[in-house]
Design a protein around this motif. Sequence first.
Motif, mmCIF file in Angstrom:
data_model
loop_
_atom_site.group_PDB
_atom_site.id
_atom_site.type_symbol
_atom_site.label_atom_id
_atom_site.label_comp_id
_atom_site.label_asym_id
_atom_site.label_seq_id
_atom_site.Cartn_x
_atom_site.Cartn_y
_atom_site.Cartn_z
ATOM 1 N N ARG A 1 29.324 34.056 42.684
ATOM 2 C CA ARG A 1 29.378 33.076 42.689
ATOM 3 C C ARG A 1 29.112 32.706 41.600
ATOM 4 N NH1 ARG A 1 28.415 31.480 48.094
ATOM 5 N NH2 ARG A 1 26.367 31.364 47.691
ATOM 6 N N LEU A 2 30.346 31.791 41.463
ATOM 7 C CA LEU A 2 30.377 31.340 39.426
ATOM 8 C C LEU A 2 29.562 29.681 40.147
ATOM 9 C CD1 LEU A 2 33.588 32.410 38.380
ATOM 10 C CD2 LEU A 2 31.102 33.196 37.927
ATOM 11 N N GLY A 3 29.493 28.618 39.912
ATOM 12 C CA GLY A 3 29.265 27.888 39.532
ATOM 13 C C GLY A 3 30.306 26.657 40.609
ATOM 14 N N ASN A 4 31.837 26.760 40.318
ATOM 15 C CA ASN A 4 32.556 26.494 40.888
ATOM 16 C C ASN A 4 32.784 26.753 42.199
ATOM 17 O OD1 ASN A 4 34.215 28.857 40.637
ATOM 18 N ND2 ASN A 4 35.735 28.055 38.978
ATOM 19 N N ARG A 5 32.438 27.475 42.737
ATOM 20 C CA ARG A 5 32.158 28.275 44.273
ATOM 21 C C ARG A 5 33.318 29.632 44.796
ATOM 22 N NH1 ARG A 5 27.735 26.924 46.162
ATOM 23 N NH2 ARG A 5 27.687 27.534 48.061
ATOM 24 N N GLU A 6 34.010 30.122 43.445
ATOM 25 C CA GLU A 6 34.717 31.227 43.046
ATOM 26 C C GLU A 6 34.015 32.436 43.308
ATOM 27 O OE1 GLU A 6 37.536 32.964 40.399
ATOM 28 O OE2 GLU A 6 36.967 31.007 39.787
ATOM 29 N N VAL A 7 33.464 33.146 43.961
ATOM 30 C CA VAL A 7 33.754 34.270 44.167
ATOM 31 C C VAL A 7 34.974 35.539 44.095
ATOM 32 C CG1 VAL A 7 32.445 36.891 46.145
ATOM 33 C CG2 VAL A 7 32.060 33.399 46.713
ATOM 34 N N ILE A 8 33.744 36.416 43.037
ATOM 35 C CA ILE A 8 34.650 37.598 41.671
ATOM 36 C C ILE A 8 33.412 38.696 41.944
ATOM 37 C CG2 ILE A 8 35.365 35.935 40.030
ATOM 38 C CD1 ILE A 8 33.776 37.198 38.804
ATOM 39 N N ASP A 9 33.818 39.901 42.058
ATOM 40 C CA ASP A 9 33.196 41.524 42.081
ATOM 41 C C ASP A 9 32.972 41.620 40.507
ATOM 42 O OD1 ASP A 9 33.711 41.711 44.783
ATOM 43 O OD2 ASP A 9 35.643 42.742 44.040
ATOM 44 N N ALA A 10 31.841 41.964 40.400
ATOM 45 C CA ALA A 10 31.161 42.339 39.178
ATOM 46 C C ALA A 10 30.776 43.692 39.082
ATOM 47 C CB ALA A 10 30.193 41.196 38.490
ATOM 48 N N GLN A 11 30.344 43.987 38.140
ATOM 49 C CA GLN A 11 29.085 45.469 37.516
ATOM 50 C C GLN A 11 28.400 45.298 37.386
ATOM 51 O OE1 GLN A 11 31.306 48.912 35.638
ATOM 52 N NE2 GLN A 11 30.198 50.205 37.039
ATOM 53 N N VAL A 12 26.847 45.587 37.338
ATOM 54 C CA VAL A 12 26.001 45.724 37.214
ATOM 55 C C VAL A 12 25.482 46.432 36.080
ATOM 56 C CG1 VAL A 12 23.426 46.042 37.775
ATOM 57 C CG2 VAL A 12 24.893 45.111 39.824
ATOM 58 N N ILE A 13 25.254 45.856 35.266
ATOM 59 C CA ILE A 13 24.932 47.089 34.092
ATOM 60 C C ILE A 13 22.703 46.982 33.369
ATOM 61 C CG2 ILE A 13 27.213 46.900 33.098
ATOM 62 C CD1 ILE A 13 26.910 44.739 31.102
ATOM 63 N N GLY A 14 22.826 45.772 33.709
ATOM 64 C CA GLY A 14 21.324 45.312 33.202
ATOM 65 C C GLY A 14 20.648 45.205 34.415
ATOM 66 N N LYS A 15 19.374 44.552 34.043
ATOM 67 C CA LYS A 15 18.932 43.212 35.018
ATOM 68 C C LYS A 15 19.154 42.659 34.633
ATOM 69 C CE LYS A 15 14.596 42.576 36.957
ATOM 70 N NZ LYS A 15 14.356 43.476 38.408
ATOM 71 N N ARG A 16 19.261 41.637 35.636
ATOM 72 C CA ARG A 16 20.151 40.440 36.117
ATOM 73 C C ARG A 16 21.384 40.865 35.362
ATOM 74 N NH1 ARG A 16 14.806 39.540 37.168
ATOM 75 N NH2 ARG A 16 14.507 38.878 35.025
ATOM 76 N N HIS A 17 21.652 41.466 34.644
ATOM 77 C CA HIS A 17 23.268 41.285 33.542
ATOM 78 C C HIS A 17 24.333 42.310 34.843
ATOM 79 C CE1 HIS A 17 24.815 41.875 29.729
ATOM 80 N NE2 HIS A 17 25.429 41.840 30.075
ATOM 81 N N LEU A 18 25.807 41.802 34.850
ATOM 82 C CA LEU A 18 26.801 42.352 35.161
ATOM 83 C C LEU A 18 27.675 42.419 33.865
ATOM 84 C CD1 LEU A 18 25.333 40.481 38.085
ATOM 85 C CD2 LEU A 18 26.470 41.809 38.991
ATOM 86 N N ILE A 19 29.215 42.561 34.408
ATOM 87 C CA ILE A 19 30.554 42.646 32.870
ATOM 88 C C ILE A 19 30.906 42.407 34.152
ATOM 89 C CG2 ILE A 19 30.473 44.929 33.498
ATOM 90 C CD1 ILE A 19 30.766 44.515 30.011
ATOM 91 N N VAL A 20 31.981 42.185 34.284
ATOM 92 C CA VAL A 20 33.604 41.807 34.818
ATOM 93 C C VAL A 20 34.636 42.416 33.513
ATOM 94 C CG1 VAL A 20 35.266 39.760 35.798
ATOM 95 C CG2 VAL A 20 32.771 39.314 35.180
ATOM 96 N N ASP A 21 35.170 43.342 34.862
ATOM 97 C CA ASP A 21 36.341 44.166 34.246
ATOM 98 C C ASP A 21 37.586 43.391 34.572
ATOM 99 O OD1 ASP A 21 34.610 46.751 34.966
ATOM 100 O OD2 ASP A 21 36.127 46.331 37.229
ATOM 101 N N ASN A 22 38.540 43.637 33.371
ATOM 102 C CA ASN A 22 39.242 42.890 32.497
ATOM 103 C C ASN A 22 41.066 43.417 33.517
ATOM 104 O OD1 ASN A 22 37.372 41.582 30.883
ATOM 105 N ND2 ASN A 22 37.656 42.551 28.787
#
Length: 231
Positions: free
Chosen positions: A210-231
Amino acid sequence: MTRTTLATTHLIFVLVVASLATLQAQAADEAMLDNVRQFLEVQANSLGDDTEVTLYPPAAKFPACPSPKPFLPNASRPPLGRISVGVKCGEQGRRTRFLQAEVSVIGTHLETARDIAAGETITHDNVVFRHGDLARLPRQALRESEQAIGRVTMRPLSEGQVLQDYQLRTPRLVNRGEKVTLEARGDGFRITRSAEALAPGGRGDKIRVRLGNREVIDAQVIGKRHLIVDN
């Protein structure tokens, strides 16, 4: 030549022709079975060190199968144990026959070298390789050390237990409710922002954040508390 002699000669001729036809049919069946056996051996050879294939021809008599082309109806499943194998017959493969086969492969698999507690990380010291018939192993049995090392046990495991995929999980790098760094990449740019994880996850898992503006998106875990968004 008497009628009796003629009849006897004709009967002998008919019997010889029938015998030749039977022998030809048997030879064709043997050639088809050899083709299927070789196919299964090739398919199973990569699984282990020693392969044995037993075929069970159908009891009913089938027509001849010229130019046999074997195939596995369930190609996603390794050819182990009792399986069904299909054979397309003829140049166009318009007829299909099915046979039952038993495939035994001797190979290695992983077992626990000692008792392992739930939540423990698998290392080289607590697993051992064993040899056996792979067809007798559970479906999710692990055979390579890379499939287990570094993963975490989901439950207690006893010494000498066959290691299976469902018993392990990837190490958790993100916990539910944690603040995480969300990254987006593209040609010539890299943007990061803070987000909240809505589910736990290990490396490679896709979870919702969940982003700061309350938007919810999917992301992939790539490290400790680190995620990436697919383009």
